[in-house]
Design an enzyme around this catalytic site. Structure first.
Site, PDB file in Angstrom:
ATOM      1  N   HIS A 198       1.108  -0.969   0.229  1.00 33.91           N
ATOM      2  CA  HIS A 198      -0.103  -0.053   0.105  1.00 33.91           C
ATOM      3  C   HIS A 198       1.255   0.927  -0.058  1.00 33.91           C
ATOM      4  O   HIS A 198       1.502   1.360   1.303  1.00 33.91           O
ATOM      5  CB  HIS A 198      -1.274  -0.648   1.322  1.00 33.91           C
ATOM      6  CG  HIS A 198      -1.690   1.654   1.355  1.00 33.91           C
ATOM      7  ND1 HIS A 198      -1.707   2.266   1.488  1.00 33.91           N
ATOM      8  CD2 HIS A 198      -3.401   1.506   1.333  1.00 33.91           C
ATOM      9  CE1 HIS A 198      -2.582   2.837   1.063  1.00 33.91           C
ATOM     10  NE2 HIS A 198      -3.969   2.088   1.125  1.00 33.91           N
ATOM     11  N   CYS A 236      -3.770   2.506  -4.108  1.00 34.52           N
ATOM     12  CA  CYS A 236      -5.258   3.551  -3.536  1.00 34.52           C
ATOM     13  C   CYS A 236      -4.871   5.001  -3.823  1.00 34.52           C
ATOM     14  O   CYS A 236      -3.911   5.572  -3.653  1.00 34.52           O
ATOM     15  CB  CYS A 236      -4.621   3.697  -2.110  1.00 34.52           C
ATOM     16  SG  CYS A 236      -5.681   4.681  -1.038  1.00 34.52           S
ATOM     17  N   HIS A 263      -7.549   0.392  -4.191  1.00 39.41           N
ATOM     18  CA  HIS A 263      -8.427   1.680  -3.421  1.00 39.41           C
ATOM     19  C   HIS A 263      -9.121   2.566  -3.750  1.00 39.41           C
ATOM     20  O   HIS A 263      -8.204   3.368  -4.266  1.00 39.41           O
ATOM     21  CB  HIS A 263      -7.480   1.481  -1.431  1.00 39.41           C
ATOM     22  CG  HIS A 263      -7.663   0.146  -1.201  1.00 39.41           C
ATOM     23  ND1 HIS A 263      -6.752   1.043   0.454  1.00 39.41           N
ATOM     24  CD2 HIS A 263      -7.843  -0.436  -0.873  1.00 39.41           C
ATOM     25  CE1 HIS A 263      -6.631  -0.680   0.735  1.00 39.41           C
ATOM     26  NE2 HIS A 263      -7.277  -1.170   0.067  1.00 39.41           N
ATOM     27  N   ASP A 308     -12.931   2.704  -0.742  1.00 38.52           N
ATOM     28  CA  ASP A 308     -11.585   2.545   0.832  1.00 38.52           C
ATOM     29  C   ASP A 308     -12.227   3.606   2.010  1.00 38.52           C
ATOM     30  O   ASP A 308     -13.831   4.118   2.008  1.00 38.52           O
ATOM     31  CB  ASP A 308     -10.715   3.291   0.034  1.00 38.52           C
ATOM     32  CG  ASP A 308      -9.162   3.155   1.329  1.00 38.52           C
ATOM     33  OD1 ASP A 308      -9.516   3.004   1.951  1.00 38.52           O
ATOM     34  OD2 ASP A 308      -7.542   3.648   0.531  1.00 38.52           O
ATOM     35  N   HIS A 309     -12.098   5.220   2.185  1.00 37.97           N
ATOM     36  CA  HIS A 309     -12.113   5.088   3.514  1.00 37.97           C
ATOM     37  C   HIS A 309     -13.797   6.412   2.723  1.00 37.97           C
ATOM     38  O   HIS A 309     -13.562   7.064   1.983  1.00 37.97           O
ATOM     39  CB  HIS A 309     -11.443   6.223   4.144  1.00 37.97           C
ATOM     40  CG  HIS A 309     -10.008   5.917   4.207  1.00 37.97           C
ATOM     41  ND1 HIS A 309      -8.903   6.956   5.060  1.00 37.97           N
ATOM     42  CD2 HIS A 309      -9.477   5.216   4.651  1.00 37.97           C
ATOM     43  CE1 HIS A 309      -7.907   6.265   5.456  1.00 37.97           C
ATOM     44  NE2 HIS A 309      -8.108   5.005   4.803  1.00 37.97           N
ATOM     45  N   TYR A 322     -14.259   5.100   8.811  1.00 35.32           N
ATOM     46  CA  TYR A 322     -14.531   3.555   8.495  1.00 35.32           C
ATOM     47  C   TYR A 322     -16.040   2.803   8.806  1.00 35.32           C
ATOM     48  O   TYR A 322     -16.804   2.069   9.714  1.00 35.32           O
ATOM     49  CB  TYR A 322     -14.022   1.896   9.133  1.00 35.32           C
ATOM     50  CG  TYR A 322     -12.089   2.356   7.875  1.00 35.32           C
ATOM     51  CD1 TYR A 322     -12.479   1.377   6.317  1.00 35.32           C
ATOM     52  CD2 TYR A 322     -10.982   2.559   7.957  1.00 35.32           C
ATOM     53  CE1 TYR A 322     -11.125   1.364   6.029  1.00 35.32           C
ATOM     54  CE2 TYR A 322     -10.258   2.571   6.884  1.00 35.32           C
ATOM     55  CZ  TYR A 322     -10.147   2.113   6.069  1.00 35.32           C
ATOM     56  OH  TYR A 322      -9.051   1.558   5.183  1.00 35.32           O
TER      57      TYR A 322
HETATM   58  C1  CS2 Z   1      -5.694   3.271   5.167  1.00 33.84           C
HETATM   59  C2  CS2 Z   1      -4.328   2.085   5.321  1.00 33.84           C
HETATM   60  O1  CS2 Z   1      -5.921   3.930   2.968  1.00 33.84           O
HETATM   61  C3  CS2 Z   1      -6.005   2.449   3.554  1.00 33.84           C
HETATM   62  O2  CS2 Z   1      -6.312   1.696   3.097  1.00 33.84           O
HETATM   63  O3  CS2 Z   1      -6.783   2.791   5.819  1.00 33.84           O
HETATM   64  O4  CS2 Z   1      -4.531   2.246   7.396  1.00 33.84           O
HETATM   65  C4  CS2 Z   1      -4.486   0.819   5.381  1.00 33.84           C
HETATM   66  O5  CS2 Z   1      -5.032  -0.512   4.962  1.00 33.84           O
HETATM   67  C5  CS2 Z   1      -2.970   0.591   5.475  1.00 33.84           C
HETATM   68  O6  CS2 Z   1      -1.792   1.365   5.030  1.00 33.84           O
HETATM   69  C6  CS2 Z   1      -2.323  -0.673   4.474  1.00 33.84           C
HETATM   70  O7  CS2 Z   1      -1.346  -1.894   5.052  1.00 33.84           O
HETATM   71 MN    MN Z   2      -6.108   2.751   1.113  1.00 31.50          MN
END
Ligand code: CS2
Ligand code: MN
Length: 347
Positions: A198, A236, A263, A308-309, A322
């Site tokens: 990530h 991401c 993501h 994602d978030h 989340y």
């Molecule tokens: C985050 C991170 O952007 C995301 O997905 O929530 O916490 C992610 O899960 C970690 O960096 C992955 O190792």
């Molecule tokens: Mn992410």
């Protein structure tokens, strides 16, 4: 693509039953959260998690994350033992039928924000990042604790760790990452588990700590460190997309065969090194979500994907970033774009 949703285990206020009712969600992304970072995950614990998820009618699709011990990132202490444990975890995950593992290589802190519940004009709240505020934050002062951070450090432990990083340059971090990959990817290849790093969030140094998975040329360098399909990416959009110079769609076209997990999240750049997390819709933020998803579609992406978030909406209380509702809206939006692409693209 295979649509998934993150679930934080039994303590998550979002339930598997709720997740199952989101259209097109067939699997969850989860982890075992109570095993200390660096210890091997026993097979029976993995199977227990898998069983819980399957009993709810879902699949355990991706492990996010198997965290990397700081000794591996700093390249000292007990790194060989922790790498060995990491490999045992991969073998056990493979035995349990898991084929994709997400991780990150960010020193000390995972994703970082300056505020977790910033109120937006529509009344929802979102995670935001303001460089000036973060610059004033004392990582030892307990100013902020984020859900992604390892909360097990004592103040002294954290101080010692931050001191250790004073001598670690970006090049050292690259070397330590290569040392890790050389040992772990060999096992990942053997047991057919795709590793998916990530990117750093935000993709720049914070608290003086080095960060390297931040931009296209660094991702190219990363992929060459160990040239194998098992050494891949979690791309991401929200993490990389806060730098206007990062063109996410271009990265998808460039790296698609090595992206195992996508993501999808929008972000609104509000200034230099300042951003707000936005709802997924393109017009709410700085990223063109159709362009990004079209890139995945054009490449025939068949890996895992997840919203994602999300913001907190409709009065929901829960784990910052989340909650259920905004992420479910995100999933529905991604589904809509994907269905349109499927039906309007000449095959
Ligand atoms: C985050 C991170 O952007 C995301 O997905 O929530 O916490 C992610 O899960 C970690 O960096 C992955 O190792
Ligand atoms: Mn992410």
């Amino acid at each position: 693509m295979k649509m998934t949703f993150r679930w934080y285990g039994e303590s998550d206020p979002v339930t598997l039953e709720q997740i199952r009712q989101i259209p097109n969600i067939k699997g969850v992304v989860s982890a075992i959260y109570d095993i200390p970072v660096g210890e091997a995950w026993p097979y029976d614990r993995i199977m227990k998690l898998k069983q819980t998820v399957e009993d709810a009618g879902l699949a355990l699709s991706v492990i996010e994350s198997v965290p990397v011990h700081e000794d591996i990132k700093t390249g000292d202490g007990d790194r060989d033992r922790y790498i060995e444990n990491y490999c045992i975890t991969l073998r056990n995950l493979s035995k349990a039928g898991i084929d994709t593992v997400c991780y990150n290589f960010m020193p000390v802190f995972d994703w970082t924000r300056s505020e977790l519940d910033h109120r937006l004009p529509d009344g929802s709240t979102a995670l935001i990042y303001d460089e000036k505020t973060v610059a004033k934050m004392n990582p030892l002062g307990g100013d902020l604790s984020l859900p992604g951070w390892d909360a097990s450090y004592t103040k002294e432990g954290m101080k010692a760790l931050l001191e250790k990083y004073q001598t670690i340059t970006e090049e050292d971090l690259w070397n330590n990452l290569k040392y890790f990959l050389d040992r772990v990817i060999k096992v990942a290849e053997e047991v057919h588990v795709k590793m998916a790093i990530h990117p750093d969030d935000p993709p720049w140094s914070i608290f003086g700590l080095p960060r390297i998975i931040t931009k296209k040329e660094n991702i190219e360098r990363f992929l060459k460190l160990y040239d194998s399909p098992y050494n891949g990416l979690t791309l991401c959009s929200g993490s990389l997309g806060v730098l206007a110079s990062n063109d996410i769609a271009d990265m998808v076209y460039s790296f698609c065969s090595r992206i195992h997990f996508a993501h999808i999240r929008n972000v609104k750049i509000t200034g230099d090194k300042c951003f707000e997390e936005a709802g997924h819709l393109s017009s709410g933020g700085s990223l063109d979500m159709v362009k990004i998803l079209k890139a995945y579609h054009d490449c025939g992406f068949c890996g895992y994907i997840r919203p994602d978030h999300g913001r907190m909406i409709w009065g929901e209380k829960g784990r910052p970033g989340y909650g259920l509702y905004d992420r479910a809206l995100g999933a529905a939006y991604i589904n809509g774009i994907w269905e349109t692409l499927e039906k309007t693209t000449q095959k």
